[in-house]
Enzyme design. Structure first.
Site, short mmCIF file in Angstrom:
data_model
loop_
_atom_site.label_atom_id
_atom_site.label_comp_id
_atom_site.label_asym_id
_atom_site.label_seq_id
_atom_site.Cartn_x
_atom_site.Cartn_y
_atom_site.Cartn_z
N TYR A 157 -2.30 -1.54 10.88
CA TYR A 157 -2.55 -2.08 9.54
C TYR A 157 -1.38 -1.74 8.62
O TYR A 157 -0.81 -2.61 7.94
CB TYR A 157 -3.86 -1.53 8.96
CG TYR A 157 -3.94 -1.68 7.46
CD1 TYR A 157 -4.13 -2.93 6.88
CD2 TYR A 157 -3.76 -0.58 6.61
CE1 TYR A 157 -4.15 -3.08 5.49
CE2 TYR A 157 -3.79 -0.72 5.23
CZ TYR A 157 -3.98 -1.97 4.68
OH TYR A 157 -3.99 -2.12 3.31
N LYS B 106 1.92 -3.92 6.48
CA LYS B 106 2.37 -3.83 5.09
C LYS B 106 3.87 -3.60 5.04
O LYS B 106 4.61 -4.25 4.28
CB LYS B 106 1.63 -2.71 4.34
CG LYS B 106 0.15 -2.95 4.18
CD LYS B 106 -0.13 -4.20 3.34
CE LYS B 106 -1.59 -4.55 3.23
NZ LYS B 106 -1.84 -5.91 2.76
N SER C 77 0.84 -1.20 0.00
CA SER C 77 0.00 0.00 0.00
C SER C 77 0.87 1.25 0.00
O SER C 77 1.99 1.24 0.53
CB SER C 77 -0.86 -0.03 1.26
OG SER C 77 -1.42 1.23 1.50
P1 NAD Z 1 -11.05 -7.36 1.09
O1 NAD Z 1 -11.27 -7.35 2.57
O2 NAD Z 1 -12.21 -7.14 0.21
O3 NAD Z 1 -10.33 -8.71 0.66
C1 NAD Z 1 -9.44 -9.39 1.52
C2 NAD Z 1 -9.89 -10.85 1.55
O4 NAD Z 1 -9.01 -11.59 2.40
C3 NAD Z 1 -11.30 -11.03 2.13
O5 NAD Z 1 -12.05 -11.81 1.20
C4 NAD Z 1 -11.09 -11.77 3.44
O6 NAD Z 1 -12.16 -12.65 3.74
C5 NAD Z 1 -9.79 -12.50 3.18
N1 NAD Z 1 -8.98 -12.81 4.38
C6 NAD Z 1 -8.62 -11.96 5.38
N2 NAD Z 1 -7.84 -12.62 6.27
C7 NAD Z 1 -7.71 -13.90 5.81
C8 NAD Z 1 -7.03 -15.05 6.30
N3 NAD Z 1 -6.35 -15.02 7.44
N4 NAD Z 1 -7.10 -16.20 5.57
C9 NAD Z 1 -7.81 -16.24 4.41
N5 NAD Z 1 -8.47 -15.18 3.91
C10 NAD Z 1 -8.42 -14.02 4.60
O7 NAD Z 1 -9.90 -6.27 0.79
P2 NAD Z 1 -9.38 -5.70 -0.60
O8 NAD Z 1 -9.74 -4.26 -0.65
O9 NAD Z 1 -9.75 -6.59 -1.70
O10 NAD Z 1 -7.81 -5.76 -0.33
C11 NAD Z 1 -7.01 -6.83 -0.77
C12 NAD Z 1 -5.58 -6.60 -0.30
O11 NAD Z 1 -5.13 -5.34 -0.80
C13 NAD Z 1 -5.44 -6.50 1.23
O12 NAD Z 1 -4.22 -7.12 1.60
C14 NAD Z 1 -5.37 -5.02 1.48
O13 NAD Z 1 -4.66 -4.72 2.65
C15 NAD Z 1 -4.62 -4.54 0.25
N6 NAD Z 1 -4.84 -3.12 -0.04
C16 NAD Z 1 -6.12 -2.68 -0.20
C17 NAD Z 1 -6.35 -1.32 -0.44
C18 NAD Z 1 -7.75 -0.79 -0.57
O14 NAD Z 1 -7.94 0.42 -0.45
N7 NAD Z 1 -8.76 -1.63 -0.84
C19 NAD Z 1 -5.27 -0.42 -0.52
C20 NAD Z 1 -3.98 -0.92 -0.38
C21 NAD Z 1 -3.78 -2.29 -0.15
N1 UFG Z 2 -12.66 10.97 3.54
C1 UFG Z 2 -13.66 11.84 3.87
N2 UFG Z 2 -14.82 11.32 4.36
C2 UFG Z 2 -15.03 9.99 4.52
C3 UFG Z 2 -14.00 9.10 4.18
C4 UFG Z 2 -12.82 9.62 3.69
O1 UFG Z 2 -13.51 13.06 3.74
O2 UFG Z 2 -16.11 9.60 5.00
C5 UFG Z 2 -11.40 11.52 2.99
C6 UFG Z 2 -10.20 11.16 3.82
O3 UFG Z 2 -10.03 12.09 4.86
C7 UFG Z 2 -9.09 11.21 2.77
C8 UFG Z 2 -9.80 10.74 1.49
O4 UFG Z 2 -11.19 10.93 1.72
O5 UFG Z 2 -8.69 12.52 2.60
C9 UFG Z 2 -9.53 9.28 1.15
O6 UFG Z 2 -9.83 8.51 2.29
P1 UFG Z 2 -9.97 6.91 2.24
O7 UFG Z 2 -10.28 6.47 3.63
O8 UFG Z 2 -10.88 6.52 1.16
O9 UFG Z 2 -8.51 6.46 1.80
P2 UFG Z 2 -7.11 6.68 2.52
O10 UFG Z 2 -6.28 7.44 1.54
O11 UFG Z 2 -7.22 7.21 3.87
O12 UFG Z 2 -6.63 5.17 2.72
C10 UFG Z 2 -6.40 4.29 1.67
C11 UFG Z 2 -6.72 2.84 2.06
C12 UFG Z 2 -5.75 2.34 3.09
C13 UFG Z 2 -4.34 2.59 2.66
C14 UFG Z 2 -4.14 4.04 2.31
C15 UFG Z 2 -2.78 4.28 1.74
O13 UFG Z 2 -8.02 2.74 2.57
O14 UFG Z 2 -5.92 0.95 3.21
O15 UFG Z 2 -5.08 4.42 1.29
O16 UFG Z 2 -2.63 5.56 1.27
F1 UFG Z 2 -3.49 2.27 3.67
#
Ligand code: NAD
Ligand code: UFG
Length: 338
Positions: free
Chosen positions: A149, A153, A124
């Site tokens: 969290y 990473k 991330s």
């Molecule tokens: P998500 O929660 O939709 O998907 C994660 C999946 O992993 C889920 O289906 C959950 O059931 C499964 N899981 C969790 N722990 C587990 C375990 N111990 N064993 C087996 N399965 C398990 O999340 P996502 O948004 O699809 O994110 C996928 C990956 O990308 C995550 O590692 C997340 O940290 C990373 N990531 C997501 C974002 C974002 O904004 N969505 C940003 C940066 C990184």
């Molecule tokens: N925000 C609002 N209102 C809300 C939710 C978010 O104003 O109800 C704003 C936040 O303050 C931020 C922007 O929208 O300025 C984006 O917020 P998100 O929560 O959507 O995303 P973040 O950038 O905080 O976080 C995301 C992922 C994390 C990851 C991070 C890395 O959710 O998993 O990017 O940059 F770690």
């Protein structure tokens, strides 16, 4: 040969499987369904005509991992499985370290035992902390991470790097995602958060669909054009395609690689709200709220390295991201619950 997709029933995983099937790969999913449901995989089948082989289980369970590696011919792993809610991780650090770190260690160890040494890891932009410079390149030093969290990473990147140094037979691609939003164009799969959404786009779509009254905008006094934070939003399908390119890169035995996956375009919170209103035709009432602890003011990437080395560029713009998020939410107001 198949690809093991941990966390494949989740948001990014399900979209990635669609694109992997599109390129003819076989997929095996391991997911404990702690933050997802099997319905997402049924919908993947609806879209592609193919269903991945599914194992319901935990990445920390050696038995299920052994079974998978013995029965399926796995050539590489895309490791999405993990808990991902920033706020929850502050309240439950031990659960986050246990699930994300201990679980991943077991997965890596079982991969090594079965001589599967090709992995793509979901990292991330959070590892850059408050970035030393923008646009952020992969050379930008890692910053101070403010929540457990994000620490998981950073730690898993370090663990994988040390594994590669000790055993260069590993091929490891660390993908640093910026802010994934949007959904598959069909409107059949998308992001399905539990409870009150933490992230901006699911909150906006839930206001638009009438499930919540008003969006809170966290901070309008940042040093940006409109005072709200800037992020690099990326369409989840572009992100999924970045994984397909990374799978192909693994076939060249690249060693250890790190790539930013973003568009390189920064958008403010108000840019997202205004674009969403245009794309959906639905009003989104919002009010200004105090800053949210831990938010960095400006975060967007330079994605040149992924372009040059993976041949990958994000093509879908913010309007398309909003359109597709809205199609998913309006067609599925309760997510996968029918
Ligand atoms: P998500 O929660 O939709 O998907 C994660 C999946 O992993 C889920 O289906 C959950 O059931 C499964 N899981 C969790 N722990 C587990 C375990 N111990 N064993 C087996 N399965 C398990 O999340 P996502 O948004 O699809 O994110 C996928 C990956 O990308 C995550 O590692 C997340 O940290 C990373 N990531 C997501 C974002 C974002 O904004 N969505 C940003 C940066 C990184
Ligand atoms: N925000 C609002 N209102 C809300 C939710 C978010 O104003 O109800 C704003 C936040 O303050 C931020 C922007 O929208 O300025 C984006 O917020 P998100 O929560 O959507 O995303 P973040 O950038 O905080 O976080 C995301 C992922 C994390 C990851 C991070 C890395 O959710 O998993 O990017 O940059 F770690």
């Amino acid at each position: 040969m198949a690809i093991l997709v941990t966390g494949g029933a989740g948001y990014i995983g399900s979209h990635t499987i669609v694109e992997l099937f599109g390129e003819g790969y076989d997929v095996v999913v391991l997911d404990n369904l702690s933050n997802s449901c099997e319905k997402s995989l049924e919908r993947v089948e609806e879209i592609t005509g193919k269903k991945p082989k599914f194992y319901k289980g935990d990445i920390a369970d050696r038995e299920v991992l052994s079974e998978i590696f013995e029965k399926e011919s796995i050539e590489s792993c895309i490791h999405f499985a993990g808990l991902k809610a920033v706020g929850e991780s502050v309240a439950k650090p031990l659960e986050y370290y246990m699930n994300n770190i201990s679980g991943s260690l077991v997965l890596f160890d079982e991969m090594r035992k079965h001589n599967v040494k090709n992995i793509i890891f979901s990292s991330s932009a959070t590892v850059y902390g408050d970035p030393a410079f923008v646009p952020i390149t992969e050379e930008c030093p890692k910053g101070e991470i403010t929540n457990p969290y994000g620490q998981t990473k950073g730690m898993l990147e370090q663990i994988l790097t040390d594994m590669y140094k000790a055993d260069p037979e590993w091929n490891i691609i660390l993908l640093r995602y910026f802010n994934p939003i949007g959904a598959h164009e069909s409107g059949r799969i998308g992001e399905n958060p539990n409870g009150i959404p933490n992230n901006l786009m699911p909150y906006i779509t839930q206001v638009a669909v009438g499930k919540r009254e008003c969006l809170g905008v966290f901070g309008d006094d940042y040093d940006t054009e409109d005072g709200t934070c800037i992020r690099d939003y990326i369409h989840v399908v572009d992100l999924a395609l970045g994984h397909v390119k990374s799978v192909k890169k693994l076939e060249d035995k690249p060693g250890l690689k790190v790539y930013n996956l973003g568009t390189g375009v920064g958008s403010s919170v108000l840019d997202v709200v205004n674009t969403f209103v245009k794309a959906s035709g639905v009003d989104v009432p919002y009010e200004m709220k105090p800053r949210r602890a831990g938010d960095v003011p400006v975060n967007f990437c330079d994605a040149t390295k992924a372009k040059e080395e993976l041949g990958w560029v994000a093509k879908r713009d913010l309007y398309k991201m909003c359109e597709d998020s809205w199609r998913w939410q309006s067609n599925n107001p309760n997510g996968y619950e029918e």
